[in-house]
Structures are given as structure tokens and as C-alpha cells.
Design an enzyme around this catalytic site. Structure first.
Site, PDB file in Angstrom:
ATOM      1  N   SER A 181       1.537   3.406  -2.451  1.00  0.00           N
ATOM      2  CA  SER A 181       1.329   4.515  -3.673  1.00  0.00           C
ATOM      3  C   SER A 181       0.789   5.498  -2.801  1.00  0.00           C
ATOM      4  O   SER A 181       0.746   6.833  -3.551  1.00  0.00           O
ATOM      5  CB  SER A 181       0.183   4.025  -4.506  1.00  0.00           C
ATOM      6  N   ARG A 182       0.467   5.949  -1.657  1.00  0.00           N
ATOM      7  CA  ARG A 182      -0.385   7.113  -1.013  1.00  0.00           C
ATOM      8  C   ARG A 182      -0.168   7.041   0.267  1.00  0.00           C
ATOM      9  O   ARG A 182       0.346   6.075   1.245  1.00  0.00           O
ATOM     10  CB  ARG A 182      -1.548   7.396  -1.460  1.00  0.00           C
ATOM     11  N   SER A 206      -3.034   0.401  14.412  1.00  0.00           N
ATOM     12  CA  SER A 206      -3.868   1.483  14.827  1.00  0.00           C
ATOM     13  C   SER A 206      -4.096   1.362  16.356  1.00  0.00           C
ATOM     14  O   SER A 206      -4.096   0.370  17.118  1.00  0.00           O
ATOM     15  CB  SER A 206      -5.260   1.290  14.302  1.00  0.00           C
ATOM     16  N   ASN A 219       1.634  -2.439   5.417  1.00  0.00           N
ATOM     17  CA  ASN A 219       1.077  -1.197   5.711  1.00  0.00           C
ATOM     18  C   ASN A 219      -0.365  -1.161   4.951  1.00  0.00           C
ATOM     19  O   ASN A 219      -1.218  -0.493   5.564  1.00  0.00           O
ATOM     20  CB  ASN A 219       1.876  -0.157   5.137  1.00  0.00           C
ATOM     21  N   GLY A 240       0.714  -1.311  -0.080  1.00  0.00           N
ATOM     22  CA  GLY A 240      -0.116  -0.013   0.009  1.00  0.00           C
ATOM     23  C   GLY A 240       0.897   1.298  -0.128  1.00  0.00           C
ATOM     24  O   GLY A 240       0.568   2.228   0.801  1.00  0.00           O
ATOM     25  N   TYR A 263     -13.319  -2.451  12.633  1.00  0.00           N
ATOM     26  CA  TYR A 263     -11.779  -1.732  12.428  1.00  0.00           C
ATOM     27  C   TYR A 263     -10.872  -2.274  13.494  1.00  0.00           C
ATOM     28  O   TYR A 263      -9.565  -2.668  13.340  1.00  0.00           O
ATOM     29  CB  TYR A 263     -11.750  -0.360  11.893  1.00  0.00           C
ATOM     30  N   THR A 275      -9.854  -5.760  13.564  1.00  0.00           N
ATOM     31  CA  THR A 275      -8.858  -5.795  12.743  1.00  0.00           C
ATOM     32  C   THR A 275      -7.281  -5.729  13.076  1.00  0.00           C
ATOM     33  O   THR A 275      -6.233  -6.538  12.848  1.00  0.00           O
ATOM     34  CB  THR A 275      -9.121  -5.607  11.269  1.00  0.00           C
TER      35      THR A 275
END
Length: 252
Positions: A16-17, A145, A92, A14, A159, A162
Site C-alpha cells: 500500500s505504500r 536489507s 516485501n 505490504g 533488524y 531478521t
């Protein structure tokens, strides 16, 4: 800046941003060659690669959908084929589906289940694919997180679940790979200036949420990236099984 990661090869999923791109850049600044994965944003991914190359390192972007667990091994194989090895894995890639409580009759169970597939099973598949080829003395870093261990508001159960699962999994992987001097750690950021945060919170951070932080601001991408680089570097070699909060004290 001292190139303490020169000669190392990193994969940032992940990348690219957002945070993934920031970590990829930080690793490249310390001398690492970097592969990033992306799902659909080919143009953004190539822009990141070109930026990394300006740091004097090798860089590639590989299209790979973490929702498809069968894509994990081909992803890792492409990194090794391109660079000859893999030393650092940054897990990520993730999505965030939040906003409704579990008793809401309109709960979006389809996308919540997809969130579990990407955030947990996808990261597990990538770790399993990387583990046999990761260099001895290598590093695995999961981006978790703060919600994995502290949930200060409603509507985030899946969320949070996870990310809690990832924290437990990482501890087990640390035990499994410790004999090869491979360290495995979890970074748990709070709110960051990313597209994901905007999708969940909208523009700006609610005052009520900021008021819960002893340090009354959100994290910067640079602060989180610096921790990833520290754990990936030579001074992080005796830290494993750790879960490190970068959340301005929100959990205290």
C-alpha cells in the site's frame, strides 16, 4: 514498454505504500495482474489499486496482518480465488525497529520481538502458504536489507538479524523449489526514500552515512523495483539463491 509479464499474477505483501507500492506499479507496467496486501491503510491500498488498473491490468487489495501467521493461507487463497493462479510472490512487508543498542536498559523488547514475528515468521508463513500453489517456473522475491549482511552503524542488531535470517531462509527455499523451476532470490536495498527510513533516520540522510557510500546517494524506489521486475521476468529464470545488494557500494 514490452509487457513481458502479461498473463502473470503477482502478490506484493505490504503493497500500500513505499517500496511495495512501487514494485506493484512496476509489475503492472510490465503487464502483470497484481494483488497487494495491507494491514490498516485501506484508503492508501485502494489508491494503489486504482493506479494499477490504469495500466490495463487487474488489481486487488487484501487486508492481511503479517504479524498473524494464520492469516497467510487465507491471503494466498484469496489471490488464487480472484485471479485463478499465483506466479510471483514478492515478500516485501516488514517493519523496522532500530536505534538502541542491545545493552540499553530501555531496550524495547516488545516491539523488537514483534519485528522478528513480522519480518521473519510472517514472511515464512506467506512463503509456505504460496509454495504449494505457485506456478511451476514461478518466482519468489524477498525484500531484505543491506543490514542483513553488512551493519555499518550501531543500534540495528535485531533488524539486521531478521534480514540475515531471511537471506538464509531464501537459499533453502531455492533449493526446495528448484525442481519446479521456481527461482527464489533476495534483494538487499540500502537506504531508500520511504516512510520506514524516515522513522529510523528522521528527515534526510546523515552526512556521515552518505559518506560511507562510494556512490554518494540513496537508492531510488525505481531502481529497486526494476531489479524485482528483472528477477520476476523471463530473463531471471536462471538466477536463484541469489542475494543482490542495491546499496551504492556501501558494503564494499
Amino acid at each position: 514498454m514490452q509487457k513481458v509479464l502479461k498473463g502473470k499474477v503477482a502478490l506484493v505483501t505490504g503493497g500500500s505504500r513505499g517500496l511495495g507500492a512501487a514494485i506493484a506499479e512496476a509489475l503492472s507496467e510490465q503487464g502483470a495482474d497484481v494483488a497487494i496486501s495491507y494491514v490498516a491503510s485501506a484508503e492508501k491500498a485502494e489508491a494503489v489499486v486504482e493506479k494499477l488498473k490504469t495500466k490495463g491490468v487487474r488489481a486487488i487489495a487484501i487486508q492481511s496482518d503479517q504479524a498473524d501467521t494464520s492469516a497467510a493461507k487465507p491471503l494466498v487463497d484469496k489471490v488464487v480465488a480472484s485471479f485463478g493462479k499465483l506466479d510471483i510472490l514478492i515478500n516485501n512487508a516488514a517493519i523496522a525497529v532500530q536505534g538502541k543498542t542491545v545493552d540499553d536498559p530501555d531496550l524495547d523488547t516488545v516491539n523488537l520481538d514483534r519485528q522478528w514475528q513480522i519480518n521473519v515468521m510472517g514472511a515464512v508463513a506467506t512463503t509456505r502458504a504460496a509454495a504449494p500453489v505457485l506456478s511451476d517456473g514461478g518466482r519468489i522475491i524477498f525484500i531484505g536489507s543491506l543490514l542483513g549482511s553488512h551493519v555499518p552503524f550501531a543500534g540495528a542488531a535485531d533488524y539486521a538479524g531478521t534480514k540475515a535470517a531471511i537471506a538464509g531462509y531464501a537459499k533453502g527455499v531455492a533449493r526446495d523449489l528448484g525442481g519446479r523451476d521456481i527461482t527464489v532470490n533476495v534483494i538487499q536495498p540500502g537506504v531508500m526514500p520511504t516512510d520506514m527510513s524516515v522513522e529510523v533516520l528522521g528527515d534526510g540522510v546523515p552526512e556521515a552515512l552518505l559518506n560511507l557510500h562510494p556512490i554518494r546517494r540513496i537508492a531510488t524506489l525505481e531502481e529497486v523495483s526494476a531489479m524485482a521486475c528483472f528477477l520476476a521476468g523471463p530473463n531471471g529464470g536462471y538466477i536463484t539463491g541469489g542475494v543482490i545488494d542495491i546499496a551504492g557500494g556501501l558494503s564494499i
